[in-house]
Design a protein around this motif. Structure first.
Motif, PDB file in Angstrom:
ATOM      1  N   ALA A   1      71.158  31.815 -19.517  1.00  0.00           N
ATOM      2  CA  ALA A   1      70.800  31.540 -20.910  1.00  0.00           C
ATOM      3  C   ALA A   1      71.547  32.577 -21.745  1.00  0.00           C
ATOM      4  N   GLY A   2      71.332  32.557 -23.051  1.00  0.00           N
ATOM      5  CA  GLY A   2      71.923  33.586 -23.888  1.00  0.00           C
ATOM      6  C   GLY A   2      71.550  34.971 -23.382  1.00  0.00           C
TER       7      GLY A   2
ATOM      8  N   GLY B   1      76.365  30.144 -25.880  1.00  0.00           N
ATOM      9  CA  GLY B   1      77.746  29.713 -25.763  1.00  0.00           C
ATOM     10  C   GLY B   1      77.915  28.322 -25.187  1.00  0.00           C
ATOM     11  N   ARG B   2      77.136  27.978 -24.164  1.00  0.00           N
ATOM     12  CA  ARG B   2      77.294  26.653 -23.566  1.00  0.00           C
ATOM     13  C   ARG B   2      76.833  25.558 -24.519  1.00  0.00           C
ATOM     14  N   GLY B   3      75.791  25.836 -25.303  1.00  0.00           N
ATOM     15  CA  GLY B   3      75.364  24.871 -26.303  1.00  0.00           C
ATOM     16  C   GLY B   3      76.456  24.613 -27.327  1.00  0.00           C
ATOM     17  N   ALA B   4      77.180  25.666 -27.725  1.00  0.00           N
ATOM     18  CA  ALA B   4      78.281  25.517 -28.677  1.00  0.00           C
ATOM     19  C   ALA B   4      79.398  24.676 -28.072  1.00  0.00           C
TER      20      ALA B   4
ATOM     21  N   MET C   1      84.761  14.225 -19.241  1.00  0.00           N
ATOM     22  CA  MET C   1      84.038  15.064 -20.214  1.00  0.00           C
ATOM     23  C   MET C   1      83.292  16.179 -19.500  1.00  0.00           C
ATOM     24  N   PHE C   2      82.991  17.203 -20.224  1.00  0.00           N
ATOM     25  CA  PHE C   2      82.331  18.392 -19.660  1.00  0.00           C
ATOM     26  C   PHE C   2      80.831  18.225 -19.808  1.00  0.00           C
ATOM     27  N   HIS C   3      80.213  17.442 -18.900  1.00  0.00           N
ATOM     28  CA  HIS C   3      78.820  17.041 -19.052  1.00  0.00           C
ATOM     29  C   HIS C   3      77.873  18.022 -18.376  1.00  0.00           C
ATOM     30  N   LEU C   4      76.854  18.451 -19.093  1.00  0.00           N
ATOM     31  CA  LEU C   4      75.888  19.390 -18.528  1.00  0.00           C
ATOM     32  C   LEU C   4      75.096  18.801 -17.374  1.00  0.00           C
ATOM     33  N   PRO C   5      74.645  17.547 -17.413  1.00  0.00           N
ATOM     34  CA  PRO C   5      73.920  17.016 -16.257  1.00  0.00           C
ATOM     35  C   PRO C   5      74.745  17.090 -14.975  1.00  0.00           C
ATOM     36  N   ARG C   6      76.067  16.816 -15.093  1.00  0.00           N
ATOM     37  CA  ARG C   6      76.922  16.916 -13.933  1.00  0.00           C
ATOM     38  C   ARG C   6      76.974  18.341 -13.419  1.00  0.00           C
ATOM     39  N   ILE C   7      77.065  19.306 -14.334  1.00  0.00           N
ATOM     40  CA  ILE C   7      77.093  20.711 -13.941  1.00  0.00           C
ATOM     41  C   ILE C   7      75.809  21.084 -13.227  1.00  0.00           C
ATOM     42  N   ALA C   8      74.669  20.662 -13.783  1.00  0.00           N
ATOM     43  CA  ALA C   8      73.388  21.001 -13.172  1.00  0.00           C
ATOM     44  C   ALA C   8      73.304  20.439 -11.770  1.00  0.00           C
ATOM     45  N   THR C   9      73.790  19.207 -11.585  1.00  0.00           N
ATOM     46  CA  THR C   9      73.759  18.591 -10.256  1.00  0.00           C
ATOM     47  C   THR C   9      74.647  19.356  -9.300  1.00  0.00           C
ATOM     48  N   THR C  10      75.839  19.742  -9.782  1.00  0.00           N
ATOM     49  CA  THR C  10      76.770  20.493  -8.945  1.00  0.00           C
ATOM     50  C   THR C  10      76.171  21.806  -8.512  1.00  0.00           C
TER      51      THR C  10
ATOM     52  N   ILE D   1      77.297  31.017 -20.194  1.00  0.00           N
ATOM     53  CA  ILE D   1      78.448  30.216 -19.766  1.00  0.00           C
ATOM     54  C   ILE D   1      79.013  30.676 -18.427  1.00  0.00           C
ATOM     55  N   ALA D   2      78.207  31.424 -17.650  1.00  0.00           N
ATOM     56  CA  ALA D   2      78.697  31.949 -16.372  1.00  0.00           C
ATOM     57  C   ALA D   2      78.239  31.122 -15.177  1.00  0.00           C
ATOM     58  N   ARG D   3      77.685  29.943 -15.406  1.00  0.00           N
ATOM     59  CA  ARG D   3      77.129  29.145 -14.317  1.00  0.00           C
ATOM     60  C   ARG D   3      78.164  28.864 -13.223  1.00  0.00           C
TER      61      ARG D   3
END
Length: 337
Positions: free
Chosen positions: A70-71, A200-203, A1-10, A39-41
């Motif tokens: 952010a937006g 966008g990322r929230g969506a 899954m595309f999990h935000l916590p994982r992205i933040a850690t990465t 969505i550019a993280r």
């Protein structure tokens, strides 16, 4: 899954990685802040270490590139309120222009870099669940009673504004320029939205992790990046017959960069996005680019689409903002129904 916590850690790990092991040529390494859209993280987490190495080779200086996401419109407001951005990489021209109007960015910012200061572009596209169970093919399918949608709120998100205007442009073409019928079409589309996230990322999170909606409308690049991150076949991409050119404008925030002494490095960072190496990174994240060799190498990734512009259909962003997104504008009228 595309999990935000994982992205933040990465990304936290990436931030440590790109600032370590580069030597100690300067007692106080230079730091710059790139303030970017939601969505550019992952994109800039890839760009930053490559540019840092390039800058080290060219100048011998150590560099840290910090990110804020952010937006796009929210980010512009944050800079006006004091966020110390050295440069911006946004997804809507008006969000840079408001900084120029307030003296944060040079008046001639659009001519300082190529392609109207837009090193890459995309367009609103659809992500549907694997196998396309609702047989979504074009904008007409999004106003059916049996289809539910997710996309960012056009009042708070540049991503959402592109979606709204793309749907409106399609309807204007469908109804030979009849604005009343176009409004009716977009009214039905808005009525099918299950969730209006602020960005966008929230969506994406709502659609992927919360499993809400039949169709996510977002930038084509985000659609493909999510599909690649998920299990094969979990989602399909649908590119509509007509969509709207979504430019991603960049600028040095001169008011901050001049004070911090970072104009040269901030400018070099943005120039790097136009280099062949930079364009290859941008294209690897499914953005459409301008470098001819990179375009040719990635031609099979991008379906053909009738791409219209805000200038051609709506008279430019100033006119579109006043007519559709200002308080009491068309969008407010439609949402009130």
């Amino acid at each position: 899954m595309f999990h935000l916590p994982r992205i933040a850690t990465t990304l936290a790990a990436a931030a440590i990685a790109v600032t370590s092991g580069l030597g100690t040529a300067r007692a106080e390494p230079v730091e710059i802040l790139n303030v970017s859209y939601d969505i550019a993280r992952e994109l800039y987490a890839k760009v930053n270490p490559v540019f840092i190495e390039h800058w080290k080779t060219e100048t011998g200086d150590d560099l840290t590139v910090n990110q804020s996401h952010a937006g796009s419109s929210k980010q512009a407001r944050a800079i006006l309120q004091g966020l110390q951005a050295d440069l911006v990489t946004f997804n809507q021209v008006t969000d840079v222009q408001v900084l120029a109007d307030r003296g944060f960015v040079a008046e001639d910012w659009k001519t300082r870099f190529g392609n109207n200061a837009s090193p890459y572009y995309s367009l609103p596209a659809f992500m549907v669940r694997g196998g396309n169970p609702k047989d979504i093919q074009d904008w007409d399918d999004l106003i059916r009673d049996d289809v539910t949608l997710v996309f960012p709120n056009p009042k708070t998100s540049g991503n959402g504004r592109y979606t709204y205007l793309a749907a409106y442009a399609y309807a204007l073409q469908k109804y030979d320029g009849d604005d009343a019928q176009a409004r009716g079409f977009v009214d039905k589309l808005l009525a099918n939205v299950e969730v209006f996230d602020t960005g966008g990322r929230g969506a994406t999170t709502t659609f992927v992790e919360r499993n809400i909606g039949d169709v996510l409308i977002t930038f084509e690049a985000e659609v493909e990046n999510i599909r690649q991150a998920e299990d094969e076949g979990a989602y399909d991409r649908v590119v509509p017959s007509l969509s709207l050119l979504a430019e991603f404008p960049v600028a040095v925030v001169d008011r901050v960069a001049e004070k911090r002494g970072t104009v040269d490095v901030a400018s070099a960072y943005l120039d790097f996005l136009y280099s062949t190496e930079g364009q290859e990174i941008l294209a690897s994240f499914n953005n459409r680019v301008h470098d001819e060799a990179v375009v040719e190498a990635n031609a099979d990734k991008f379906p053909e689409v009738d791409l219209v512009t805000v200038e051609d259909v709506f008279g430019g962003w100033d006119a579109a903002m006043e007519t559709h997104f200002a308080s009491g504008g068309v969008l407010d009228d439609l949402l009130a129904n």
